[in-house]
Write a protein that holds these residues in place. Structure first.
Motif, mmCIF file in Angstrom:
data_model
loop_
_atom_site.group_PDB
_atom_site.id
_atom_site.type_symbol
_atom_site.label_atom_id
_atom_site.label_comp_id
_atom_site.label_asym_id
_atom_site.label_seq_id
_atom_site.Cartn_x
_atom_site.Cartn_y
_atom_site.Cartn_z
ATOM 1 N N PRO A 1 -23.813 5.638 -5.254
ATOM 2 C CA PRO A 1 -24.930 6.524 -5.566
ATOM 3 C C PRO A 1 -24.908 7.738 -4.546
ATOM 4 C CG PRO A 1 -25.804 4.191 -5.458
ATOM 5 C CD PRO A 1 -24.342 4.168 -4.987
ATOM 6 N N ALA A 2 -24.314 7.465 -3.374
ATOM 7 C CA ALA A 2 -24.152 8.659 -2.341
ATOM 8 C C ALA A 2 -23.024 9.390 -2.869
ATOM 9 C CB ALA A 2 -23.624 7.922 -0.867
ATOM 10 N N LEU A 3 -22.062 8.783 -3.591
ATOM 11 C CA LEU A 3 -21.033 9.650 -3.836
ATOM 12 C C LEU A 3 -21.394 10.595 -5.161
ATOM 13 C CD1 LEU A 3 -17.838 10.532 -3.991
ATOM 14 C CD2 LEU A 3 -17.538 8.812 -5.631
ATOM 15 N N CYS A 4 -22.179 10.022 -5.930
ATOM 16 C CA CYS A 4 -22.860 10.756 -7.216
ATOM 17 C C CYS A 4 -23.816 11.885 -6.541
ATOM 18 C CB CYS A 4 -23.519 9.856 -8.047
ATOM 19 S SG CYS A 4 -22.628 8.939 -9.044
ATOM 20 N N ASN A 5 -24.522 11.691 -5.641
ATOM 21 C CA ASN A 5 -25.403 12.751 -5.005
ATOM 22 C C ASN A 5 -24.808 13.780 -4.423
ATOM 23 O OD1 ASN A 5 -28.713 12.296 -4.868
ATOM 24 N ND2 ASN A 5 -27.658 10.288 -5.210
ATOM 25 N N ALA A 6 -23.600 13.371 -3.798
ATOM 26 C CA ALA A 6 -22.643 14.465 -3.175
ATOM 27 C C ALA A 6 -22.063 15.253 -4.204
ATOM 28 C CB ALA A 6 -21.583 13.872 -2.244
ATOM 29 N N LEU A 7 -21.991 14.620 -5.274
ATOM 30 C CA LEU A 7 -21.122 15.429 -6.432
ATOM 31 C C LEU A 7 -22.371 15.889 -7.537
ATOM 32 C CD1 LEU A 7 -18.080 12.933 -6.957
ATOM 33 C CD2 LEU A 7 -17.821 15.457 -6.232
ATOM 34 N N SER A 8 -23.412 15.960 -7.268
ATOM 35 C CA SER A 8 -24.534 16.393 -8.087
ATOM 36 C C SER A 8 -24.472 17.458 -8.784
ATOM 37 C CB SER A 8 -25.895 16.514 -7.591
ATOM 38 O OG SER A 8 -25.826 17.412 -6.462
ATOM 39 N N GLU A 9 -23.808 18.555 -8.303
ATOM 40 C CA GLU A 9 -23.580 19.947 -9.052
ATOM 41 C C GLU A 9 -22.379 19.563 -10.213
ATOM 42 O OE1 GLU A 9 -22.630 23.082 -6.626
ATOM 43 O OE2 GLU A 9 -24.631 22.972 -5.460
ATOM 44 N N TRP A 10 -21.520 18.887 -9.866
ATOM 45 C CA TRP A 10 -20.267 18.633 -10.792
ATOM 46 C C TRP A 10 -20.938 17.630 -11.833
ATOM 47 C CZ3 TRP A 10 -17.117 14.151 -11.762
ATOM 48 C CH2 TRP A 10 -16.144 14.418 -12.547
ATOM 49 N N LEU A 11 -21.853 16.646 -11.598
ATOM 50 C CA LEU A 11 -22.338 15.538 -12.469
ATOM 51 C C LEU A 11 -23.401 15.840 -13.287
ATOM 52 C CD1 LEU A 11 -21.829 12.371 -10.204
ATOM 53 C CD2 LEU A 11 -20.689 12.966 -12.243
ATOM 54 N N GLY A 12 -24.063 16.956 -12.731
ATOM 55 C CA GLY A 12 -25.368 17.404 -13.682
ATOM 56 C C GLY A 12 -26.485 16.268 -13.567
ATOM 57 N N ASP A 13 -26.955 15.680 -14.774
ATOM 58 C CA ASP A 13 -27.971 14.909 -14.810
ATOM 59 C C ASP A 13 -27.642 13.495 -14.506
ATOM 60 O OD1 ASP A 13 -29.577 17.125 -15.811
ATOM 61 O OD2 ASP A 13 -29.095 16.590 -17.954
#
Length: 322
Positions: free
Chosen positions: A259-271
């Motif tokens: 989850p931390a990795l996804c949050n750090a990549l939030s702009e790349w992952l979008g929704d």
């Protein structure tokens, strides 16, 4: 009565004779621990390469092989997946497969972590990254326990980690750090030595958290998140040496890092960004060990083994593919 007993013990520990006795006891227990816990000689499984969102075997990366995001793993034995028997069990692969599945993109995984590394080795791992090629888009660091066993100072260890995070951030990578685990779950370390190293580890984790945030990274409090389950299910979550995690133990750690990795990549992952599921507890500074800080200095020699990772919820991050 317990509070009185602890206060009396703390007072007695300030006397020369009791201090000498405590020093001798902890020195004997350190030697005993080195005999009980085997040194790490095996080579951890490696599966660097490119992972597709549909699963399947890893594709070996070579110049010209396309990918959408480059994930790189730094740190110690926990980052390498030491204790795993299959490459699909190591944290980096679990994170790469899950990230590919969530994003629908091709993820390249590279591992720079080294068994037995301390924070002193992070600079060299990052140097090796720059020599090998362009920096990654995302970096995961797992480090800390070897700094405790090697008696590296808490402040210097945290500052070295901060410098590593800053170098990666300055290169354009997002950075997630799994902080020092909780030594209290490792029953192979006898008491009171276990209490001493646990206190040192929790203090280091707190210092790492502040250092990582100040450098622009995202800290993940592995001691808080994983230790309760390792205490409940040690036979499931530890490998055969009862020091390093098993495949299930590594899956727990990856589940907290993701989850931390996804949050750090939030702009790349979008929704496709999950919420961070944790709130770190405050380190308990009321223990006898915290009040008698000089005892922690008696852990003067490393146990000679790589750092352990300590537990969470026994659910794999991603199913093995292929």
């Amino acid at each position: 009565m317990k509070t009185v007993a602890l206060a009396a013990a703390a007072a007695l520990a300030s006397t020369g004779s009791v201090y000498l006795g405590a020093r001798n006891l902890l020195s004997e227990q350190a030697a005993q621990t080195r005999e009980v816990i085997p040194k790490a000689w095996d080579i951890p499984p490696r599966a660097d390469g490119v992972y597709d969102p549909g699963g399947g075997p890893v594709e070996r990366w070579r110049r010209g092989v396309p990918f959408d995001l480059h994930l790189m793993v730094f740190g110690d034995s926990t980052a390498t997946g030491y204790g795993c028997t299959d490459a699909d069990q190591v944290p980096g692969v679990l994170l790469a497969r899950e990230l590919a599945g969530v994003s629908g993109k091709r993820i390249r995984l590279s591992t720079k972590a080294i068994v037995g590394a301390t924070s002193k080795g992070l600079a060299g791992q990052i140097d090796a990254m720059f020599v090998a090629g362009p920096p990654p888009d995302a970096a995961v660091i797992m480090i800390g326990a070897n700094d405790v066993t090697a008696l590296n100072g808490i402040g210097p260890s945290a500052r070295r980690l901060a410098r590593a995070v800053k170098r990666l951030r300055d290169s354009g990578a997002v950075v997630v750090v799994g902080t020092c685990p909780d030594f209290g779950v490792i029953t192979a370390i006898p008491q009171p030595l276990r209490m001493v190293v646990r206190s040192c580890g929790l203090r280091l984790a707190r210092a790492q958290t502040a250092a990582v945030r100040s450098a622009g990274g995202v800290p993940v409090p592995l001691a808080d998140l994983l230790a309760p389950d390792f205490r409940k299910m040690p036979e499931l979550l530890f490998s055969s040496d009862m020091f390093h995690p098993s495949a299930a133990g590594y899956a727990l750690a990856a589940k907290q890092l993701f989850p931390a990795l996804c949050n750090a990549l939030s702009e790349w992952l979008g929704d496709a960004v999950p919420e961070l599921p944790w709130q770190s507890r405050t380190v308990d500074n009321s223990t006898l060990v915290a009040r008698v800080g000089n005892l922690s200095r008696l852990w003067r020699r490393s146990t000679g083994v790589p750092a352990p990772v300590l537990g969470g919820v026994p659910t794999p991050v991603a199913a093995s593919a292929g």
